[in-house]
Write a protein that holds these residues in place. Structure first.
Motif, PDB file in Angstrom:
ATOM      1  N   UNK A 158     -36.539  15.028  13.030  1.00  0.00           N
ATOM      2  CA  UNK A 158     -37.564  15.003  13.790  1.00  0.00           C
ATOM      3  C   UNK A 158     -38.919  15.608  12.756  1.00  0.00           C
ATOM      4  N   UNK A 159     -38.646  16.584  12.014  1.00  0.00           N
ATOM      5  CA  UNK A 159     -39.681  17.094  11.251  1.00  0.00           C
ATOM      6  C   UNK A 159     -40.141  15.842  10.174  1.00  0.00           C
ATOM      7  N   UNK A 160     -39.100  15.202   9.774  1.00  0.00           N
ATOM      8  CA  UNK A 160     -39.503  14.188   8.767  1.00  0.00           C
ATOM      9  C   UNK A 160     -40.082  13.094   9.317  1.00  0.00           C
ATOM     10  N   UNK A 161     -39.824  12.515  10.501  1.00  0.00           N
ATOM     11  CA  UNK A 161     -40.476  11.432  11.271  1.00  0.00           C
ATOM     12  C   UNK A 161     -41.558  11.918  12.036  1.00  0.00           C
ATOM     13  N   UNK A 162     -41.841  12.949  12.098  1.00  0.00           N
ATOM     14  CA  UNK A 162     -43.166  13.610  12.769  1.00  0.00           C
ATOM     15  C   UNK A 162     -43.375  13.182  14.275  1.00  0.00           C
ATOM     16  N   UNK A 163     -42.031  13.626  14.934  1.00  0.00           N
ATOM     17  CA  UNK A 163     -41.871  13.331  16.436  1.00  0.00           C
ATOM     18  C   UNK A 163     -41.325  14.600  16.956  1.00  0.00           C
ATOM     19  N   UNK A 164     -41.888  15.295  17.785  1.00  0.00           N
ATOM     20  CA  UNK A 164     -41.363  16.531  18.777  1.00  0.00           C
ATOM     21  C   UNK A 164     -40.043  16.368  19.578  1.00  0.00           C
ATOM     22  N   UNK A 165     -39.417  17.271  19.687  1.00  0.00           N
ATOM     23  CA  UNK A 165     -38.285  17.379  20.877  1.00  0.00           C
ATOM     24  C   UNK A 165     -38.950  17.889  21.750  1.00  0.00           C
ATOM     25  N   UNK A 166     -39.229  17.136  22.990  1.00  0.00           N
ATOM     26  CA  UNK A 166     -39.792  17.627  24.061  1.00  0.00           C
ATOM     27  C   UNK A 166     -39.043  18.340  25.302  1.00  0.00           C
ATOM     28  N   UNK A 167     -37.691  18.096  25.052  1.00  0.00           N
ATOM     29  CA  UNK A 167     -36.711  18.514  26.080  1.00  0.00           C
ATOM     30  C   UNK A 167     -35.416  18.189  25.706  1.00  0.00           C
ATOM     31  N   UNK A 168     -34.357  18.370  26.444  1.00  0.00           N
ATOM     32  CA  UNK A 168     -32.956  18.023  26.292  1.00  0.00           C
ATOM     33  C   UNK A 168     -31.978  18.971  26.910  1.00  0.00           C
ATOM     34  N   UNK A 169     -30.832  18.577  26.770  1.00  0.00           N
ATOM     35  CA  UNK A 169     -29.722  19.555  27.314  1.00  0.00           C
ATOM     36  C   UNK A 169     -28.589  19.459  26.563  1.00  0.00           C
ATOM     37  N   UNK A 170     -27.589  20.398  26.784  1.00  0.00           N
ATOM     38  CA  UNK A 170     -26.182  20.517  26.122  1.00  0.00           C
ATOM     39  C   UNK A 170     -25.273  20.614  27.121  1.00  0.00           C
ATOM     40  N   UNK A 171     -24.276  19.603  26.595  1.00  0.00           N
ATOM     41  CA  UNK A 171     -22.946  19.592  27.470  1.00  0.00           C
ATOM     42  C   UNK A 171     -21.786  20.012  26.682  1.00  0.00           C
ATOM     43  N   UNK A 172     -21.141  21.218  26.899  1.00  0.00           N
ATOM     44  CA  UNK A 172     -20.023  21.696  26.103  1.00  0.00           C
ATOM     45  C   UNK A 172     -18.690  21.470  26.986  1.00  0.00           C
ATOM     46  N   UNK A 173     -17.595  21.682  26.461  1.00  0.00           N
ATOM     47  CA  UNK A 173     -16.376  22.082  27.011  1.00  0.00           C
ATOM     48  C   UNK A 173     -15.986  20.428  27.646  1.00  0.00           C
ATOM     49  N   UNK A 174     -16.581  19.543  26.796  1.00  0.00           N
ATOM     50  CA  UNK A 174     -15.685  18.122  27.113  1.00  0.00           C
ATOM     51  C   UNK A 174     -14.657  17.857  26.246  1.00  0.00           C
ATOM     52  N   UNK A 175     -13.607  18.303  26.891  1.00  0.00           N
ATOM     53  CA  UNK A 175     -12.110  17.973  26.309  1.00  0.00           C
ATOM     54  C   UNK A 175     -10.965  17.968  27.095  1.00  0.00           C
ATOM     55  N   UNK A 176      -9.823  17.444  26.532  1.00  0.00           N
ATOM     56  CA  UNK A 176      -8.759  17.381  27.548  1.00  0.00           C
ATOM     57  C   UNK A 176      -7.750  18.358  26.746  1.00  0.00           C
ATOM     58  N   UNK A 177      -7.496  19.357  27.245  1.00  0.00           N
ATOM     59  CA  UNK A 177      -6.624  20.554  26.692  1.00  0.00           C
ATOM     60  C   UNK A 177      -7.513  21.279  25.248  1.00  0.00           C
ATOM     61  N   UNK A 178      -6.752  20.947  24.337  1.00  0.00           N
ATOM     62  CA  UNK A 178      -7.228  21.524  23.149  1.00  0.00           C
ATOM     63  C   UNK A 178      -8.048  20.266  22.126  1.00  0.00           C
ATOM     64  N   UNK A 179      -8.069  19.034  22.792  1.00  0.00           N
ATOM     65  CA  UNK A 179      -8.746  17.839  22.157  1.00  0.00           C
ATOM     66  C   UNK A 179      -9.906  17.658  22.674  1.00  0.00           C
ATOM     67  N   UNK A 180     -10.869  17.848  21.673  1.00  0.00           N
ATOM     68  CA  UNK A 180     -12.497  17.668  22.135  1.00  0.00           C
ATOM     69  C   UNK A 180     -12.931  15.993  21.891  1.00  0.00           C
ATOM     70  N   UNK A 181     -13.788  15.867  22.715  1.00  0.00           N
ATOM     71  CA  UNK A 181     -14.475  14.256  22.518  1.00  0.00           C
ATOM     72  C   UNK A 181     -14.921  14.365  21.209  1.00  0.00           C
ATOM     73  N   UNK A 182     -15.260  13.010  20.461  1.00  0.00           N
ATOM     74  CA  UNK A 182     -16.017  13.082  19.410  1.00  0.00           C
ATOM     75  C   UNK A 182     -17.296  13.552  19.670  1.00  0.00           C
ATOM     76  N   UNK A 183     -17.760  14.358  18.652  1.00  0.00           N
ATOM     77  CA  UNK A 183     -19.236  15.214  18.660  1.00  0.00           C
ATOM     78  C   UNK A 183     -20.292  14.110  18.959  1.00  0.00           C
ATOM     79  N   UNK A 184     -21.048  14.235  20.248  1.00  0.00           N
ATOM     80  CA  UNK A 184     -21.753  12.872  20.460  1.00  0.00           C
ATOM     81  C   UNK A 184     -23.194  13.605  20.852  1.00  0.00           C
ATOM     82  N   UNK A 185     -23.937  13.685  19.789  1.00  0.00           N
ATOM     83  CA  UNK A 185     -25.358  13.948  19.974  1.00  0.00           C
ATOM     84  C   UNK A 185     -26.436  12.751  20.486  1.00  0.00           C
ATOM     85  N   UNK A 186     -26.345  12.412  21.876  1.00  0.00           N
ATOM     86  CA  UNK A 186     -27.226  11.358  22.182  1.00  0.00           C
ATOM     87  C   UNK A 186     -28.663  11.581  22.225  1.00  0.00           C
ATOM     88  N   UNK A 187     -29.359  10.837  21.386  1.00  0.00           N
ATOM     89  CA  UNK A 187     -30.815  10.939  21.188  1.00  0.00           C
ATOM     90  C   UNK A 187     -31.688   9.903  21.844  1.00  0.00           C
TER      91      UNK A 187
END
Length: 398
Positions: free
Chosen positions: A173-202
């Protein structure tokens, strides 16, 4: 204040910059180096014309690339008639001022496979694609939001993925010159000890001064010229081809080039503003082959395309190199547009021409719309559409 009662009285900066900070342990996963070393380069590739044709059709019907109209057609996309671009366009666009025509465009993206291979680059690739989707419609990106989805932060390896992704997004974002104005984080997305693929939706939001000059993805009349903007490299780590055809995940994701993304965006916005483009579509999942199919289906008109000199047909069709777009230019604007690209040092390759009359020459009935790729193969839009639209109904109606 609420009905005269003071509810919150906090300096805004303290909320943003002085909140509690968790110091969770994290470290690079023990398997990360082996994953990146497992390159897709040794996977069997289609070479013969019939193999390339079959691969194109296979990918067009892949769940990640197939038409989503079975879903999107079941709800109202045109509330009050102000939606001017909707799925499957590169970004959604809504008119917000009826007098001036001012509008906003927004796109959200992420490829979790890229983020698994390299979380830092994966977050920047998600940012890049959303940015590219917005500028493809002619809007200027102004703000970023996000939804960062990961497994348990109590796992130091998951926490490392999260730390790398947030660092990558901030740097991007610094290089493109556009700010992050908001967002959220979702943890504990997994079944047992198998986590989802890391999925940073932008998500990226842009503004266009007049929605009537928006750039759609459907190309125009016969004779208009199809150009590929940007460079194509042999990059298949985390690609849809490697995933869908071979069930493979390994290697490195496509190289991030945010300076190129910004330059491409400036060209696409200028082309829209100055009336030099009939259509534009970003190149991402599935490569140029998927982009051409989607543009042809949207228009309902065929085209004759060819592979640029010195480029392997398989790489041309299916590579997912970043910083690229397919644009359609009226012949009257070709010189002005290509001179602009040359002056800004953005590679522009003529790869085709819109042509609704190719059917009989390829052995089809008069009026049949086809997509022809050099002398390699020809496929009818009817066949492509059938494959493209059959996947989700077959799965979700089962």
């Amino acid at each position: 204040d609420w009905h005269g009662e003071r509810i919150v009285d906090v300096p805004p900066r303290t909320v943003a910059h002085e909140g509690p900070v968790y110091e969770r342990p994290f470290h690079r996963p023990s398997w990360q180096d082996a994953l990146q070393a497992n390159s897709p380069d040794a996977l069997p590739r289609p070479c013969a014309p019939d193999e390339l044709r079959a691969t194109l059709l296979d990918l067009v019907g892949a769940p990640n690339l197939a038409s989503k109209s079975w879903v999107t057609s079941q709800y109202d996309r045109y509330v009050l008639g102000n939606t001017v671009l909707a799925q499957p366009e590169d970004s959604g666009m809504v008119r917000v001022d009826e007098e001036t025509g001012r509008g906003v465009a927004i796109s959200t993206d992420c490829n979790g496979r890229f983020a698994k291979l390299d979380p830092y680059a994966g977050a920047q690739l998600a940012l890049s694609e959303s940015y590219r989707n917005v500028v493809a419609t002619g809007a200027i990106p102004l703000a970023v939001t996000n939804c960062l989805n990961f497994g348990s932060p109590e796992d130091p390896e998951v926490m490392w993925q999260f730390a790398e992704a947030t660092r990558g997004l901030a740097d991007g974002c610094l290089e493109l010159g556009i700010p992050v104005t908001g967002g959220n984080v979702s943890f504990y997305n997994q079944t047992g000890d198998v986590a989802i693929l890391p999925t940073p939706v932008v998500g990226v939001l842009g503004v266009i001064d007049d929605v009537y000059r928006r750039t759609p993805m459907a190309w125009g009349p016969d004779g208009e010229l199809i150009y590929l903007l940007g460079d194509t490299h042999d990059e298949f780590g985390g690609s849809e081809w490697a995933h869908h055809v071979h069930g493979h995940l390994g290697g490195l994701p496509p190289r991030v080039d945010l300076a190129r993304e910004r330059l491409l965006g400036e060209i696409l916005v200028a082309g829209s503003r100055d009336g030099m483009l009939t259509a534009a579509h970003d190149v991402s999942d599935g490569g140029v082959g998927q982009a051409l199919v989607e543009m042809a289906l949207r228009a309902g008109v065929g085209a004759r395309c060819w592979v640029p000199d010195g480029l392997d047909p398989f790489v041309f069709l299916f590579s997912e190199s970043t910083g690229r777009a397919v644009v359609v230019v009226p012949r009257s604007e070709e010189l002005r547009f290509t001179e602009m690209c040359a002056a800004r040092e953005l590679p522009a390759y003529r790869i085709g021409v819109v042509d609704s009359g190719l059917g009989p020459d390829a052995g089809y009935a008069e009026g049949t719309q086809v997509l022809q790729v050099s002398d390699l193969f020809t496929v009818s839009l009817a066949e492509v559409r059938e494959v493209h639209e059959a996947t989700l109904p077959a799965v979700l109606n089962a």
